[in-house]
Design a protein around this motif. Structure first.
Motif, short mmCIF file in Angstrom:
data_model
loop_
_atom_site.label_atom_id
_atom_site.label_comp_id
_atom_site.label_asym_id
_atom_site.label_seq_id
_atom_site.Cartn_x
_atom_site.Cartn_y
_atom_site.Cartn_z
N GLY A 31 35.09 1.63 37.83
CA GLY A 31 35.64 0.60 38.62
C GLY A 31 35.41 -0.44 39.39
O GLY A 31 36.19 -1.53 39.17
N CYS A 32 33.99 -0.90 39.09
CA CYS A 32 32.79 -2.51 39.37
C CYS A 32 32.76 -2.37 38.46
O CYS A 32 31.78 -3.41 38.22
CB CYS A 32 32.36 -1.19 40.69
N SER A 33 32.98 -2.72 36.73
CA SER A 33 31.90 -3.41 35.65
C SER A 33 32.57 -4.29 35.64
O SER A 33 31.96 -4.61 34.30
CB SER A 33 32.30 -1.65 34.39
N SER A 34 34.48 -5.20 35.90
CA SER A 34 34.19 -5.97 35.24
C SER A 34 33.71 -7.09 36.13
O SER A 34 33.96 -7.49 37.28
CB SER A 34 36.07 -5.96 35.62
N GLY A 35 32.77 -8.53 35.82
CA GLY A 35 32.41 -9.09 36.32
C GLY A 35 32.97 -10.22 35.99
O GLY A 35 33.24 -10.68 35.27
N ARG A 36 32.40 -11.61 36.50
CA ARG A 36 32.20 -12.87 35.79
C ARG A 36 32.19 -13.25 34.31
O ARG A 36 32.77 -13.65 34.17
CB ARG A 36 31.71 -13.91 36.76
N GLY A 37 31.25 -12.65 34.21
CA GLY A 37 30.41 -12.61 32.69
C GLY A 37 31.76 -11.57 31.10
O GLY A 37 31.53 -12.05 30.73
N ALA A 38 31.94 -10.98 32.32
CA ALA A 38 33.07 -9.56 31.89
C ALA A 38 33.95 -10.41 31.01
O ALA A 38 34.93 -9.65 29.75
CB ALA A 38 33.78 -8.60 32.26
N GLY A 39 34.73 -11.62 30.75
CA GLY A 39 35.60 -12.45 30.56
C GLY A 39 37.36 -11.77 30.57
O GLY A 39 37.26 -11.23 31.73
N GLY A 40 38.13 -11.89 29.94
CA GLY A 40 39.27 -11.46 29.55
C GLY A 40 39.60 -9.82 30.07
O GLY A 40 40.69 -10.01 30.83
N GLY A 41 38.32 -8.99 30.12
CA GLY A 41 38.72 -7.57 30.09
C GLY A 41 39.47 -7.27 31.08
O GLY A 41 40.04 -6.59 31.49
N ALA A 42 38.74 -7.57 32.43
CA ALA A 42 38.93 -7.30 34.29
C ALA A 42 40.14 -7.96 34.64
O ALA A 42 41.36 -7.32 34.74
CB ALA A 42 37.97 -7.56 34.40
N LEU A 43 40.40 -9.11 33.29
CA LEU A 43 41.68 -9.70 34.31
C LEU A 43 43.26 -9.38 32.91
O LEU A 43 44.09 -9.61 33.67
CB LEU A 43 41.61 -11.96 33.47
N LYS A 44 43.41 -9.00 32.14
CA LYS A 44 43.99 -8.39 31.72
C LYS A 44 44.94 -7.28 31.92
O LYS A 44 45.99 -6.72 31.84
CB LYS A 44 43.88 -8.20 29.74
N VAL A 86 38.09 -5.66 40.83
CA VAL A 86 38.66 -7.14 39.68
C VAL A 86 37.61 -8.56 39.95
O VAL A 86 38.62 -8.52 41.31
CB VAL A 86 39.68 -6.27 38.98
N VAL A 87 37.32 -8.68 39.57
CA VAL A 87 36.64 -9.95 39.66
C VAL A 87 38.01 -10.98 38.47
O VAL A 87 38.14 -11.58 37.42
CB VAL A 87 35.59 -10.25 39.16
N PHE A 88 38.30 -12.29 39.57
CA PHE A 88 39.25 -13.18 38.94
C PHE A 88 38.71 -14.40 38.17
O PHE A 88 37.59 -14.62 39.03
CB PHE A 88 40.77 -13.15 39.83
N ASP A 89 39.73 -14.81 37.45
CA ASP A 89 38.92 -16.62 37.76
C ASP A 89 40.32 -17.02 38.30
O ASP A 89 40.77 -17.70 37.60
CB ASP A 89 39.20 -16.65 35.37
N PHE A 90 38.61 -18.61 39.16
CA PHE A 90 39.35 -19.26 39.40
C PHE A 90 39.08 -20.32 39.00
O PHE A 90 39.88 -21.27 39.71
CB PHE A 90 39.12 -18.96 40.52
N THR A 91 38.89 -20.30 37.83
CA THR A 91 38.57 -22.19 36.83
C THR A 91 40.20 -22.27 36.70
O THR A 91 40.59 -23.39 36.24
CB THR A 91 37.88 -21.91 35.72
N ASN A 92 41.37 -21.31 36.46
CA ASN A 92 42.80 -21.83 36.44
C ASN A 92 43.07 -21.56 37.91
O ASN A 92 43.80 -19.61 37.92
CB ASN A 92 43.07 -20.88 35.03
N PRO A 93 43.83 -22.14 38.30
CA PRO A 93 43.90 -21.25 40.00
C PRO A 93 45.13 -20.72 39.67
O PRO A 93 46.28 -20.38 40.21
CB PRO A 93 44.35 -22.84 40.44
#
Length: 496
Positions: A31-44, A86-93
């Protein structure tokens, strides 16, 4: 929509075995495996089956704490922590806006809960807090983060704007949660040390290289509280910080968090018991003194100077060792660093004992004499300001028979030919002070200075005559092939 999704998930109570099935709490949690380096998997998956780890707790994470009984609040706490894994991508507001706001609101709820909670935290709760913090905080900085600092003194430029992390709205809340969690009276150190372990501390120290000064301030507060609460980790924290310093001094000379780490150590030193352990003295000799060497000293000078003076206040016998270390690393071509060294030297001499002062006064005032003679007016001025300090003036007066002969040539040369009027006036004041202290000694030094000056002039005249003799002898020989060209008198008259 989210409530509808959660209502379809099976509910079951949290068991300790299900929560503690992994040996490494920071790497193996699904449940905590989605870091910033995980890319789009967590975000999807963030917008559909949002944070499936919430199933483990058996509670819908969106329920406010006030709507559940006290006996179930810890389970809801775990559920909300899982939601924030879950960590989100903040480079795209504009991406995942609603999910980001949901996570932010949940983090605020968690901070408030930790601030007011008095019930002892269960082991599963401690585990999930550590996992959530690890997922959100522990990350690798982008490559351009290091390439910007291609020179060791890049951070000394006050005009450079620091880089701010776009995810700070979430990071700040995670840091607040971690700080309040560590300082909470409801957290038992004996249980928490299993999860706030050496691995966690090392990853935390790596974050001190962040460019965002706000993050470094938060890290400083968290690490200081960890050091205070977990006595079992104190030796490891000191060794780990020392390793950061070693790598900075001996390898890279690039690190953004040296000032913050030194600030932590400054408060640690004040708590050292007397007599000082050999380990602490070695830290002074092998870490703090070599930290004077890098070009970027100005970035962390205040914190370093404070640490050194704290050591001397703890054990005044260390003062002579510190002065010898400063003389060893004294800058030769960097005038700004020389001014900093002189300022630190003044603080040390204010606390030094007479016996320790006498051990180092000869090499020390030889170096001060060089600073007095410096053509850089700030260096000469700062060196002469030492006589404005009553404590230092008293030490000099008691040892004037040794000190005055060393620095008299520098004073006399300044009085005769220094270009800066402020330095000239300060020099004349210092000369007057020595003359009032001991007129006979002053006259003896003046006479000796004249004799040495005459000897130097005589030696210079002899050199000039020898060169003229060689030039005349060379001019009488005919010029042929493979014969050296005559050195003209004009060339020999040029001085360095």
């Amino acid at each position: 929509m989210l409530k509808h999704i959660f209502s379809r998930l099976p509910r079951k109570s949290l068991s300790k075995a299900e929560s503690l099935d992994s040996s490494d709490p920071f790497c193996q949690n699904s449940g905590c495996s989605s870091g910033r380096g995980a890319g789009g998997g967590a975000l999807k998956r963030a917008s559909s089956a949002v944070f499936p780890a919430s199933v483990v707790a058996g509670f819908e994470p969106l329920v406010p704490f006030k709507d559940v009984p006290s006996s179930e609040k810890m389970n809801l706490f775990i559920s909300k922590l899982s939601l924030c894994c879950v960590v989100f991508d903040f480079t795209n507001p504009s991406k995942n806006t609603s999910e980001k706001e949901l996570k932010r609101a949940t983090l605020i709820e968690l901070v408030d809960f930790v601030s007011s909670n008095t019930v002892k935290y269960s082991e599963p709760a401690i585990l999930v807090v550590c996992k959530m913090c690890a997922v959100n905080l522990f990350r690798v900085f982008p490559p351009d983060h290091r390439s910007k600092n291609n020179s060791s003194h890049a951070s000394e430029n006050d005009d450079d704007e620091p880089t701010f992390d776009p995810a700070w709205s979430h990071l700040q809340l995670v840091y607040d949660l971690l700080l309040k969690f560590v300082t909470s009276s409801a957290l038992e150190a004996k249980v928490a040390k299993k999860y706030l372990n050496h691995s966690f501390i090392v990853r935390l120290l790596e974050l001190f290289d962040a460019e965002d000064p706000r993050e470094r301030d938060c890290l400083k507060a968290v690490l200081h509280r960890l050091y205070g609460k977990f006595m079992v980790h104190r030796p490891f924290i000191r060794r780990s910080i020392s390793n950061v310093f070693y790598r900075f001094v001996l390898e890279t000379e690039k690190h953004n968090g040296i000032a913050e780490l030194l600030e932590i150590f400054g408060s640690v030193i004040t708590g050292f018991a007397l007599p000082l352990k050999e380990e602490h003295k070695i830290f002074l000799w092998r870490v703090l003194l070599p930290l004077h060497k890098p070009k970027s000293l100005g970035v962390y000078y205040q914190q370093l100077s404070y640490c050194v003076t704290q050591f001397i206040e703890k054990d005044p016998k260390l003062a002579s060792t510190v002065v010898q270390g400063l003389l060893k690393y004294w800058p030769i071509t960097n005038s700004q660093k020389e001014v900093m060294f002189l300022s630190e030297l003044e603080e040390i001499l204010e606390a030094i004992h007479v016996a320790e002062f006498q051990k180092v006064m000869v090499p020390l005032f030889w170096r001060i004499g060089c600073c007095i003679s410096s053509y850089h007016f700030q260096v000469a001025e700062r060196a002469l300001f030492l006589w404005n300090n009553d404590q230092i003036a008293t030490l000099i007066a008691h040892n004037r028979h040794v000190i005055l002969p060393i620095i008299f040539p520098a004073l006399e040369n300044n009085a005769q030919s220094h270009w800066n009027h402020a330095v000239l006036n300060l020099t004349l004041n210092v000369r007057s002070m020595f003359k009032e202290m001991d007129d006979a000694l002053f006259l003896a030094c003046h006479l000796r200075y004249k004799e040495e000056k005459e000897q130097l002039n005589l030696a210079a005249q002899k050199r000039k005559e020898a060169w003229e003799h060689l030039e005349n002898a060379a001019s009488l020989k005919p010029i042929a092939e493979n014969i050296a060209v005559l050195v003209t008198p004009l060339a020999t008259s040029i001085r360095c």
